[in-house]
Scaffold this active site. Sequence first.
Site, PDB file in Angstrom:
ATOM      1  N   ARG A   1      87.485 -17.199  49.744  1.00 37.16           N
ATOM      2  CA  ARG A   1      88.744 -16.944  50.425  1.00 37.16           C
ATOM      3  C   ARG A   1      88.488 -16.201  51.731  1.00 37.16           C
ATOM      4  O   ARG A   1      87.586 -15.366  51.826  1.00 37.16           O
ATOM      5  CB  ARG A   1      89.692 -16.117  49.540  1.00 37.16           C
ATOM      6  CG  ARG A   1      90.288 -16.879  48.378  1.00 37.16           C
ATOM      7  CD  ARG A   1      91.281 -17.940  48.848  1.00 37.16           C
ATOM      8  NE  ARG A   1      91.949 -18.612  47.746  1.00 37.16           N
ATOM      9  CZ  ARG A   1      91.530 -19.735  47.189  1.00 37.16           C
ATOM     10  NH1 ARG A   1      90.409 -20.304  47.625  1.00 37.16           N
ATOM     11  NH2 ARG A   1      92.207 -20.299  46.204  1.00 37.16           N
TER      12      ARG A   1
ATOM     13  N   HIS B   1      88.375 -25.671  55.440  1.00 34.60           N
ATOM     14  CA  HIS B   1      88.677 -25.513  54.017  1.00 34.60           C
ATOM     15  C   HIS B   1      88.481 -26.841  53.276  1.00 34.60           C
ATOM     16  O   HIS B   1      89.381 -27.359  52.608  1.00 34.60           O
ATOM     17  CB  HIS B   1      90.116 -25.011  53.823  1.00 34.60           C
ATOM     18  CG  HIS B   1      90.303 -24.247  52.554  1.00 34.60           C
ATOM     19  ND1 HIS B   1      91.115 -23.134  52.458  1.00 34.60           N
ATOM     20  CD2 HIS B   1      89.786 -24.427  51.300  1.00 34.60           C
ATOM     21  CE1 HIS B   1      91.104 -22.673  51.221  1.00 34.60           C
ATOM     22  NE2 HIS B   1      90.302 -23.448  50.500  1.00 34.60           N
TER      23      HIS B   1
END
Length: 313
Positions: free
Chosen positions: A228, A276
Site C-alpha cells: 500500500r 497498481h
Amino acid sequence: MNILFYHPFFDSKQWIEGMKARLPQVNIRQWEKGDNQSADYAMVWLPPYECLAGRSDLKGIFALGAGVDAILKQEQDKPGTLPAGVPVMRLEDTGMAIQMEEYACAKVLSYFRRMDEYRQLQSQRQWKQLPAYQHEDFVIGVMGAGALGQAVAKRLVSFGFHVRTWSRSEKQLDNVKSYFGNDQLASFLSGTRVIINLLPSTPETVGILNQQLFSQLEQGAYVINLARGAHLIEQDLLLALESGQVAGAALDVFASEPLSQMHPFWTHPRIAITPHVAAFTKPKEAMDMIVSNIQRIEAGQAPIGVVDMQRGY
C-alpha cells in the site's frame, strides 16, 4: 440461499453468471439502492453504507480483494457499514500470488543483474561492463509473510538468493530465515540488500518505509513496495535516494492514486513506477474460493480467510 453482489467497477454480469454456474440453486443479484431484501451472503468491494448496514442475518461477507484495509476504513469512518458480528473474509490468493512472484522477481533480477544501470549506460552510449553481484552477498528481505509474502519468498529462494521474512508472528518456511515482532526488525534489516514490502495496511504499519528503516539497510539497497502507498513516507525515500543509502526503488502503489502529474516520482531516474498492476483479482479463482467457503459455512465448518477486525487483516 440469496447472495448480494456489489463492486463499483467490476463487470457484475461476469461475476453473477459465474456464481450462478457454480451454484445453480442459489439466487444471486446485484445490489441496487433501495434493495432491502434478505441475503445470506454478500460479495462486495467498497459498498455504500446502505448496502450492508443492518444486515445482521448475513452468514458472511466476502471482500473482493486481498487487502481489506479500504473496506475496514469505511467501517471506521461510518460505523455500521459492516454489520456487527458478521465474519468478513478476504481472498487469500486466487491467482494473485503468482502475479506477485512474477513482479517481485522481475524487479529483483533487474537490480541484481544491474539492468537499470546498463540502460543508463546505453542512453550515454557507453560500452562498460559492470562487476557482477554475487548471490552470497545479496540478502533479500520480504516484509509480510502471509500467503503472498510466502509465495514471493519461496520463489526467490529458487533463484539461489538468501531470503528472510519479517512479520507480526513467527513463520516457518524452508530455506528462509524468519524474523518477527518489533524487537527483531533491526536484525531483519541489517545486511538486507533488497526490501520487498507485502505487509497488510494497519495503523501499526502506516509509514513503516521511512528514513529510520532505510538507514538500517545495506548501503545502496533497493526498495520494492507492492502493498500500500500508505506504508511509504515518500519524502524519506527521495532523501535516501539522494544520499545514496537507497540505490533505487520500484513502486506499484501510492498514497494518492492515480499519481499526480506533478509528482517527482514520474521523472526520478532511479524510481520505476507502475499503476497498481502487480496483481489483479482473477474472477474464476476468486469465485471458486468464495463457493468453497460458502460450502464450508453451510456444512458447519470454519471458513478460510476470516479477517481479524482488531488486527485489520
